[in-house]
Write an enzyme that holds these catalytic residues in place. Structure first.
Site, PDB file in Angstrom:
ATOM      1  CD  GLU A  73      44.651  35.105  42.565  1.00  0.00           C
ATOM      2  OE1 GLU A  73      45.837  35.205  42.230  1.00  0.00           O
ATOM      3  OE2 GLU A  73      43.769  35.936  42.236  1.00  0.00           O
ATOM      4  CB  THR A  79      46.668  37.449  39.632  1.00  0.00           C
ATOM      5  OG1 THR A  79      45.293  37.145  39.893  1.00  0.00           O
ATOM      6  CG2 THR A  79      47.433  36.151  39.395  1.00  0.00           C
ATOM      7  CG  HIS A  96      35.648  39.332  45.164  1.00  0.00           C
ATOM      8  ND1 HIS A  96      36.922  39.371  45.666  1.00  0.00           N
ATOM      9  CD2 HIS A  96      35.099  38.200  45.663  1.00  0.00           C
ATOM     10  CE1 HIS A  96      37.128  38.320  46.441  1.00  0.00           C
ATOM     11  NE2 HIS A  96      36.022  37.601  46.447  1.00  0.00           N
TER      12      HIS A  96
END
Length: 381
Positions: free
Chosen positions: A151, A217, A56
């Site tokens: 994710e 994460t 990102h």
């Protein structure tokens, strides 16, 4: 040995910049970028696609696009290039966030090997592996993550292939989930409240009796730990167990927290112990880990979330991003009329160091200083 999280002082006299001890690229990001550019070099003349954004960060993604890489999907999973238009001769790079098993199968069915150019972060894979391990002991997986994030979608897919899985976005949703464990809410309400957050065949009555918490994460490690501690206590009270035998109902998954995310966040806690006038956080506006660093800084002082030095318009004007409202703002007189001006500076795990250097140079240009940022940096070499 105990890690040192005290910031580094770049003292320019009238301007003092305190740089977080840990900031910027983590191993997973560096590895992903390295694989991506190596893939470009190894495949001249081939069509090369990224499943979605590599990381990102707009500058990194733009750089890849300038090298001819196309995105198959946007960051929310919307299709930009149809899978049907791909052939077995095309190259598809899996981003650092990983991807779902369904998408892997679609690519493999076309004849595109997903394992060859897979940049999934090892720490994301560690979460997947831990989910698989606790699945063998009949635990349901609770994923702490943003439901729409690449994710989280990938982790949900991998966990759900082994065991019942549900996603919670924050502590509020963890509390809501707990009420189905304790019986405070009718189990029938679970399916509406957590719509599109649970795996196929999820049975709220049966599958919330043994649970384990893993995370996206890039979430705040302290938030994940708080959610895990809370749900652990719910299980202790519900089933009249103790810390000694808690694993009868609650799996220990503390080892899945990403060390790099944790270090960057802990470094910000260390940074915030320094009295300062303002904080600047550099990174992509859709970066989860960067937004959490902004969140930590905002609790203590005026904080400006920017993507590069170009957002620092002048010594009196800054263009920054409000991630709560998802809007750009312009603030005047952001630098105080005092000397020295003290600024806290950090960046997200997907932000190149060159962008931080650019921000430092831009800030230094507004002051009459005796040393350049390069001369200051040499003092730490």
């Amino acid at each position: 040995m105990k890690k040192d999280f005290t910031p580094t002082l770049l003292d320019f006299g009238p301007l003092q910049i305190y740089l977080a001890r840990h900031f910027g690229f983590c191993y997973g990001v560096e590895n992903a970028i390295d694989i991506a550019f190596r893939t470009i070099e190894e495949n001249p003349g081939k069509r090369i696609f990224l499943l979605s954004e590599m990381i990102h960060n707009p500058q990194v993604n733009a750089d890849l696009q300038q090298h001819g890489v196309e995105f198959l999907q946007d960051t929310y999973g919307k299709q930009l290039v149809p899978f049907e238009s791909l052939t077995k001769d095309d190259v598809v790079i899996i981003p650092a966030f990983g991807t779902t098993l369904d998408i892997e199968k679609k690519l493999n069915d076309i004849g595109i090997p997903t394992e060859k150019y897979n940049t999934t972060c090892p720490f994301v894979e560690k979460v997947w592996n831990r989910s698989e391990q606790i699945a063998t002991k009949n635990y349901t997986v609770v994923v702490h993550g943003k439901p729409s994030h690449e994710e989280t979608r990938a982790t949900f897919s991998h966990a759900a292939s082994h065991t019942p899985t549900v996603v919670v976005n924050d502590m509020k949703e963890a509390v809501a989930l707990s009420k189905y464990i304790t019986g405070e809410k009718p189990l029938s309400d679970f399916y509406a409240e957590f719509k599109n957050r649970y795996s196929a065949g999820f049975n709220a009555e049966e599958h919330l009796q043994r649970i384990g918490v893993v995370n996206q994460t890039t979430m705040l490690a302290s938030d994940t730990q708080a959610i895990a501690d809370f749900l652990k206590q719910v299980m202790i009270e519900k089933y009249k167990i103790t810390d000694a035998n808690v694993e009868e109902r609650f799996a220990d998954t503390r080892d899945t927290l990403c060390y790099a995310t944790n270090d960057n966040q802990t470094a910000v806690y260390g940074l915030l112990e320094t009295p300062a006038d303002l904080a600047i956080v550099v990174g992509g506006y859709n970066s989860s880990n960067t937004s959490h660093l902004v969140e930590l800084c905002e609790e203590k002082l005026a904080t400006y979330f920017i993507s590069s030095e170009e957002n620092i318009i002048s010594s009196t004007e800054i263009d920054h991003y409000n991630y709560h409202k998802k809007e750009h703002l312009k603030t005047l007189d952001y630098l105080p009329m005092k000397k020295p001006v003290k600024i806290l500076l950090t960046s997200g795990a997907s932000c190149p160091d060159a962008l931080v250097e650019g921000v430092i140079a831009r800030l230094v240009s507004f002051f009459a200083v005796d040393k350049t940022e390069k001369e200051i940096a040499l003092g730490f070499a």
